[in-house]
Motif scaffolding. Structure first.
Motif, PDB file in Angstrom:
ATOM      1  N   THR A   7       0.865  -1.246   0.025  1.00 16.59           N
ATOM      2  CA  THR A   7      -0.040  -0.022  -0.404  1.00 16.59           C
ATOM      3  C   THR A   7       0.681   1.155   0.157  1.00 16.59           C
ATOM      4  O   THR A   7       2.058   1.295   0.445  1.00 16.59           O
ATOM      5  CB  THR A   7      -0.904   0.344   1.580  1.00 16.59           C
ATOM      6  OG1 THR A   7       0.179  -0.181   2.357  1.00 16.59           O
ATOM      7  CG2 THR A   7      -2.087  -1.365   1.502  1.00 16.59           C
ATOM      8  N   PRO A   8       0.231   2.183  -0.057  1.00 22.36           N
ATOM      9  CA  PRO A   8      -0.139   2.234  -1.029  1.00 22.36           C
ATOM     10  C   PRO A   8      -0.310   1.859  -3.298  1.00 22.36           C
ATOM     11  O   PRO A   8       0.391   1.380  -2.983  1.00 22.36           O
ATOM     12  CB  PRO A   8      -1.167   4.188  -1.651  1.00 22.36           C
ATOM     13  CG  PRO A   8       0.153   5.158  -1.658  1.00 22.36           C
ATOM     14  CD  PRO A   8       1.163   3.389  -0.423  1.00 22.36           C
ATOM     15  N   LYS A   9      -1.179   1.359  -3.767  1.00 19.43           N
ATOM     16  CA  LYS A   9      -1.050   1.471  -5.173  1.00 19.43           C
ATOM     17  C   LYS A   9      -0.310   2.225  -5.920  1.00 19.43           C
ATOM     18  O   LYS A   9       0.226   2.044  -6.594  1.00 19.43           O
ATOM     19  CB  LYS A   9      -2.905   0.851  -5.644  1.00 19.43           C
ATOM     20  CG  LYS A   9      -3.010  -0.367  -5.313  1.00 19.43           C
ATOM     21  CD  LYS A   9      -4.239  -0.945  -6.089  1.00 19.43           C
ATOM     22  CE  LYS A   9      -4.411  -2.874  -6.149  1.00 19.43           C
ATOM     23  NZ  LYS A   9      -4.158  -3.382  -4.161  1.00 19.43           N
ATOM     24  N   GLN A  11       0.786   6.930  -5.900  1.00 14.97           N
ATOM     25  CA  GLN A  11       0.136   7.621  -5.219  1.00 14.97           C
ATOM     26  C   GLN A  11       1.155   9.437  -5.853  1.00 14.97           C
ATOM     27  O   GLN A  11       2.145   8.668  -6.690  1.00 14.97           O
ATOM     28  CB  GLN A  11       1.934   7.677  -3.642  1.00 14.97           C
ATOM     29  CG  GLN A  11       2.362   8.544  -2.426  1.00 14.97           C
ATOM     30  CD  GLN A  11       0.783   9.082  -2.062  1.00 14.97           C
ATOM     31  OE1 GLN A  11       0.072   8.017  -1.468  1.00 14.97           O
ATOM     32  NE2 GLN A  11       0.455  10.425  -1.864  1.00 14.97           N
ATOM     33  N   LEU A  13       3.184  12.664  -5.265  1.00 18.68           N
ATOM     34  CA  LEU A  13       3.839  13.914  -4.317  1.00 18.68           C
ATOM     35  C   LEU A  13       4.331  14.746  -4.910  1.00 18.68           C
ATOM     36  O   LEU A  13       5.051  14.575  -5.994  1.00 18.68           O
ATOM     37  CB  LEU A  13       5.156  12.896  -3.516  1.00 18.68           C
ATOM     38  CG  LEU A  13       4.751  11.801  -3.252  1.00 18.68           C
ATOM     39  CD1 LEU A  13       5.832  11.126  -2.164  1.00 18.68           C
ATOM     40  CD2 LEU A  13       3.583  12.342  -1.124  1.00 18.68           C
ATOM     41  N   GLN A  17       8.621  16.270  -0.411  1.00 21.26           N
ATOM     42  CA  GLN A  17       7.512  15.866   0.249  1.00 21.26           C
ATOM     43  C   GLN A  17       8.283  14.408   1.032  1.00 21.26           C
ATOM     44  O   GLN A  17       9.259  13.857   0.243  1.00 21.26           O
ATOM     45  CB  GLN A  17       5.727  15.160   0.428  1.00 21.26           C
ATOM     46  CG  GLN A  17       5.524  16.807  -0.244  1.00 21.26           C
ATOM     47  CD  GLN A  17       3.487  16.709  -0.977  1.00 21.26           C
ATOM     48  OE1 GLN A  17       3.282  15.859  -1.657  1.00 21.26           O
ATOM     49  NE2 GLN A  17       2.998  16.719  -0.220  1.00 21.26           N
ATOM     50  N   MET A  19       6.919  10.013   2.330  1.00 23.82           N
ATOM     51  CA  MET A  19       5.934   9.091   2.536  1.00 23.82           C
ATOM     52  C   MET A  19       7.011   7.672   2.892  1.00 23.82           C
ATOM     53  O   MET A  19       8.114   7.571   2.425  1.00 23.82           O
ATOM     54  CB  MET A  19       5.342   8.992   1.279  1.00 23.82           C
ATOM     55  CG  MET A  19       6.227   8.167  -0.213  1.00 23.82           C
ATOM     56  SD  MET A  19       4.307   7.835  -1.288  1.00 23.82           S
ATOM     57  CE  MET A  19       3.480   6.512  -0.290  1.00 23.82           C
ATOM     58  N   LEU A  21       6.146   4.022   1.950  1.00 18.27           N
ATOM     59  CA  LEU A  21       5.301   2.586   0.930  1.00 18.27           C
ATOM     60  C   LEU A  21       5.456   1.549   2.307  1.00 18.27           C
ATOM     61  O   LEU A  21       6.930   0.947   2.953  1.00 18.27           O
ATOM     62  CB  LEU A  21       6.491   1.893   0.210  1.00 18.27           C
ATOM     63  CG  LEU A  21       6.195   3.216  -1.259  1.00 18.27           C
ATOM     64  CD1 LEU A  21       6.330   4.621  -1.330  1.00 18.27           C
ATOM     65  CD2 LEU A  21       6.498   2.795  -2.653  1.00 18.27           C
ATOM     66  N   THR A  86      10.126   9.198  -8.897  1.00 17.19           N
ATOM     67  CA  THR A  86       9.246   8.508  -9.813  1.00 17.19           C
ATOM     68  C   THR A  86       9.681   7.602 -10.702  1.00 17.19           C
ATOM     69  O   THR A  86      10.376   7.245 -11.440  1.00 17.19           O
ATOM     70  CB  THR A  86       9.039   9.495 -11.443  1.00 17.19           C
ATOM     71  OG1 THR A  86       8.662  10.750 -10.777  1.00 17.19           O
ATOM     72  CG2 THR A  86       7.394   9.438 -11.773  1.00 17.19           C
ATOM     73  N   THR A 105       3.443  -0.770  -6.150  1.00 12.97           N
ATOM     74  CA  THR A 105       2.888   0.917  -5.539  1.00 12.97           C
ATOM     75  C   THR A 105       3.699   1.997  -7.482  1.00 12.97           C
ATOM     76  O   THR A 105       4.470   2.236  -7.525  1.00 12.97           O
ATOM     77  CB  THR A 105       3.297   2.080  -4.856  1.00 12.97           C
ATOM     78  OG1 THR A 105       3.316   0.689  -3.687  1.00 12.97           O
ATOM     79  CG2 THR A 105       3.166   2.494  -4.625  1.00 12.97           C
ATOM     80  N   LEU A 107       4.790   5.584  -8.579  1.00  9.23           N
ATOM     81  CA  LEU A 107       4.787   7.137  -7.513  1.00  9.23           C
ATOM     82  C   LEU A 107       5.003   7.586  -8.848  1.00  9.23           C
ATOM     83  O   LEU A 107       5.385   7.404  -8.773  1.00  9.23           O
ATOM     84  CB  LEU A 107       6.011   6.306  -6.750  1.00  9.23           C
ATOM     85  CG  LEU A 107       6.153   7.757  -5.770  1.00  9.23           C
ATOM     86  CD1 LEU A 107       4.701   8.338  -5.029  1.00  9.23           C
ATOM     87  CD2 LEU A 107       8.146   7.605  -4.897  1.00  9.23           C
TER      88      LEU A 107
END
Lengths: 110, 111
Positions: A7-9, A11, A13, A17, A19, A21, A86, A105, A107
């Motif tokens: 999670t998440p599938k 995202q 940003l 930022q 985050m 995973l 990315t 995921t 991203l």
């Protein structure tokens, strides 16, 4: 058995930022891995954990940190996201080498 | 960093054609060689694990061979079907347990 879940599938940003995973496996595997997949470049290993309590850098660790929270869970953290991060991120677990992958995921860092 | 190379990078064949592609890996510290099948928008799934020099594995129309002394493995698909279209990855394991993946061969089978 869910196998390997992530999670998440998806995202999105903004640059700078942070985050985390999340990845979990229910197969009682010792080893867990984080990969990134970029077009034309196959799978590149970011970090791996051979067993609970241990982590090691892979081929492309810069910009990432990991935590092997327990035998089931292995998280990947981006402290300050950059557009170069990315990618599609896959978590995997293995026993005796054969790897079982999560769904990924996707991203995007803008 | 271990060098695992796959060729060709991509392949387009007609339905019914047979095809093969190559995975080259270091011949030292060999532990296992894995083949995975990776369909678009899905996750890689294991096809074969090969551990002994001379190993041959077969699953339906797909088979693989292994030569650890010279550091290569071949994957063969007999009578390709459109559902065989995918990227085929090989992964080399040393006895340290970490896998190094090749970049894959992307197969497209045209009906």
């Amino acid at each position: 058995n869910a196998g390997v879940t992530q999670t998440p599938k998806f995202q999105v940003l903004k640059t700078g930022q942070s985050m985390t995973l999340q990845c979990a496996q229910d197969m009682n595997h010792n080893s867990m891995y984080w990969y990134r997949q970029d077009p034309g470049m196959g799978l590149r290993l970011i970090y791996y954990s051979a067993s609970e309590g241990t982590t090691d850098k892979g081929e492309v660790p810069n910009g990432y940190n990991v935590s092997r929270l327990n035998k089931r869970e292995f998280s990947l953290r981006l402290e300050s996201a950059a557009p170069s991060q990315t990618s599609v991120y896959f978590c995997a677990s293995s026993e005796m080498g054969e790897q079982y992958f999560g769904p990924g995921t996707r991203l995007t860092v803008t | 960093i271990l060098n695992v190379e796959q060729s060709p990078q991509s392949l387009h064949v007609q339905e019914g054609d047979s095809t093969n592609f190559t995975c080259s890996f270091p011949s030292s510290n060999f532990y296992a060689l894995h083949w995975y099948r990776w369909e678009t928008a899905k996750s890689p799934e294991a096809l074969f694990v090969m551990t002994l020099n001379g190993d041959e594995k077969k699953k339906g129309r797909i088979s693989a061979t292994l030569n650890t002394k010279e550091g290569y493995s071949y994957l063969y698909i007999k009578g390709s079907q459109p559902e065989d279209s995918a990227t085929y990855l090989c992964a080399f394991n040393t006895n340290a347990g970490k896998s190094t993946f090749g970049d894959g061969t992307t197969l497209t089978v045209k009906p």
